[in-house]
Design a protein around this motif. Structure first.
Motif, PDB file in Angstrom:
ATOM      1  N   TYR A 207      45.637 -19.403   2.182  1.00  0.00           N
ATOM      2  CA  TYR A 207      45.737 -18.762   3.356  1.00  0.00           C
ATOM      3  C   TYR A 207      44.523 -18.376   3.782  1.00  0.00           C
ATOM      4  N   LEU A 208      43.841 -17.734   3.144  1.00  0.00           N
ATOM      5  CA  LEU A 208      42.716 -17.634   3.674  1.00  0.00           C
ATOM      6  C   LEU A 208      40.824 -18.340   4.478  1.00  0.00           C
ATOM      7  N   TYR A 209      41.708 -19.583   3.480  1.00  0.00           N
ATOM      8  CA  TYR A 209      40.484 -20.647   3.514  1.00  0.00           C
ATOM      9  C   TYR A 209      41.236 -21.240   5.339  1.00  0.00           C
ATOM     10  N   GLY A 210      42.199 -21.352   5.886  1.00  0.00           N
ATOM     11  CA  GLY A 210      42.383 -21.578   6.828  1.00  0.00           C
ATOM     12  C   GLY A 210      42.583 -20.486   7.923  1.00  0.00           C
ATOM     13  N   GLU A 211      42.787 -19.172   7.823  1.00  0.00           N
ATOM     14  CA  GLU A 211      42.123 -17.969   8.297  1.00  0.00           C
ATOM     15  C   GLU A 211      40.248 -18.214   8.517  1.00  0.00           C
ATOM     16  N   LEU A 212      39.554 -18.852   7.934  1.00  0.00           N
ATOM     17  CA  LEU A 212      37.943 -18.405   7.359  1.00  0.00           C
ATOM     18  C   LEU A 212      37.345 -19.884   8.730  1.00  0.00           C
ATOM     19  N   MET A 213      38.968 -21.430   8.772  1.00  0.00           N
ATOM     20  CA  MET A 213      38.303 -22.004   9.092  1.00  0.00           C
ATOM     21  C   MET A 213      38.805 -22.143  10.705  1.00  0.00           C
ATOM     22  N   ILE A 214      39.790 -21.197  11.718  1.00  0.00           N
ATOM     23  CA  ILE A 214      40.194 -21.794  12.390  1.00  0.00           C
ATOM     24  C   ILE A 214      38.916 -20.281  13.767  1.00  0.00           C
ATOM     25  N   GLN A 215      38.811 -19.718  12.752  1.00  0.00           N
ATOM     26  CA  GLN A 215      38.026 -18.864  13.488  1.00  0.00           C
ATOM     27  C   GLN A 215      36.368 -18.670  14.422  1.00  0.00           C
ATOM     28  N   GLU A 216      36.486 -20.379  13.918  1.00  0.00           N
ATOM     29  CA  GLU A 216      35.524 -21.369  14.140  1.00  0.00           C
ATOM     30  C   GLU A 216      34.312 -20.606  15.141  1.00  0.00           C
ATOM     31  N   ASP A 217      33.917 -19.685  13.858  1.00  0.00           N
ATOM     32  CA  ASP A 217      32.661 -19.080  13.510  1.00  0.00           C
ATOM     33  C   ASP A 217      31.999 -19.493  11.974  1.00  0.00           C
ATOM     34  N   SER A 218      30.490 -19.900  12.986  1.00  0.00           N
ATOM     35  CA  SER A 218      30.122 -21.254  11.657  1.00  0.00           C
ATOM     36  C   SER A 218      29.729 -20.244   9.665  1.00  0.00           C
ATOM     37  N   ARG A 219      29.503 -19.089   9.985  1.00  0.00           N
ATOM     38  CA  ARG A 219      29.192 -17.898   8.995  1.00  0.00           C
ATOM     39  C   ARG A 219      30.977 -17.973   8.408  1.00  0.00           C
TER      40      ARG A 219
END
Length: 248
Positions: A207-219
């Protein structure tokens, strides 16, 4: 517990159905479970744990094998302990505060964290003295989920929460919520906690991978890709496919 309406249904085959079950939008939230936990603890505090457990045995003996509704439990409880109603704990009041209202009643919440919490000082809430360091994992999960509903949290607040509860050393359920909070508020100082979780708690980290990707934050997206590259050879194949679809 089903609500006061006739939510229990029995089919011709004899199997039972309960309407208003898990909200699909709350798949990753545990408030609905914790709310029941805190309601039972709240009721037990009113009569004493020993008496409450004795009541539970009587209740199970009476209703064993039957489909029951929440009012069956609460009505028997109030009949067994009539002093509760004299304290204002009527069936209607319990439903209004706990079962008909979303979220958790304020009696079970800790609101307004400040840096003083990190010094181990006690604060008063709802007339109770609460030591914020003496909390159980279930309470920490609830606290973090409440904080996840906040639109903004300062860096100071996040730093204080982490230090006060020593979050990186808590169990996986607590650390998962902490990582969600870190990602939501882009708290870069704790990205190491997210990376550690994705590497060492792979089954819960999807689930956390999805959260990281949808933030649209390059870092954050770079963090997701780096973690995947580190663990992809040892991940469960089905989990790996799901993560790769999100990350690559």
């Amino acid at each position: 517990m089903p609500n006061m309406e006739s939510t229990g249904q029995v089919s011709e085959s004899g199997s039972s159905l309960v309407k208003h079950a898990l909200n699909p939008e709350k798949t990753f939230m545990q408030v609905h479970y914790l709310k029941g936990y805190f309601l039972l603890r709240f009721l037990a505090s009113k009569v004493g744990l020993e008496y409450f457990l004795h009541f539970f045995r009587l209740f199970i003996k009476k209703y064993h094998g039957q489909l029951i509704l929440s009012q069956d439990f609460l009505q028997m409880l109030l009949e067994t302990f009539p002093d509760m109603e004299r304290q204002g704990l009527t069936l209607e009041a319990i439903y209004a505060d706990w079962l008909d209202r979303p979220g958790v009643p304020k009696v079970a919440k800790w609101i307004g964290l400040s840096p003083s919490v990190g010094k181990g000082r006690k604060r008063k809430k709802a007339g109770l003295n609460v030591n914020f360091k003496e909390v159980m994992p279930e309470q920490l999960v609830l606290l973090l989920e409440i904080l996840l509903e906040e639109a903004e949290l300062s860096v100071t607040s996040l730093r204080t929460i982490k230090r006060t509860y020593d979050l990186p050393k808590q169990d996986a359920e607590v650390r998962h919520r902490w990582c969600e909070l870190v990602i939501k508020h882009k708290y870069a100082q704790a990205y190491g906690d997210v990376e550690h979780f994705l590497i060492h708690d792979q089954a819960m980290g999807v689930y956390l991978y999805g959260e990281l990707m949808i933030q649209e934050d390059s870092r954050q997206q770079a963090l997701a890709r780096r973690c995947l590259s580190l663990v992809q050879n040892e991940m469960d194949q089905s989990a790996r496919r799901v993560v790769e679809e999100m990350v690559l």
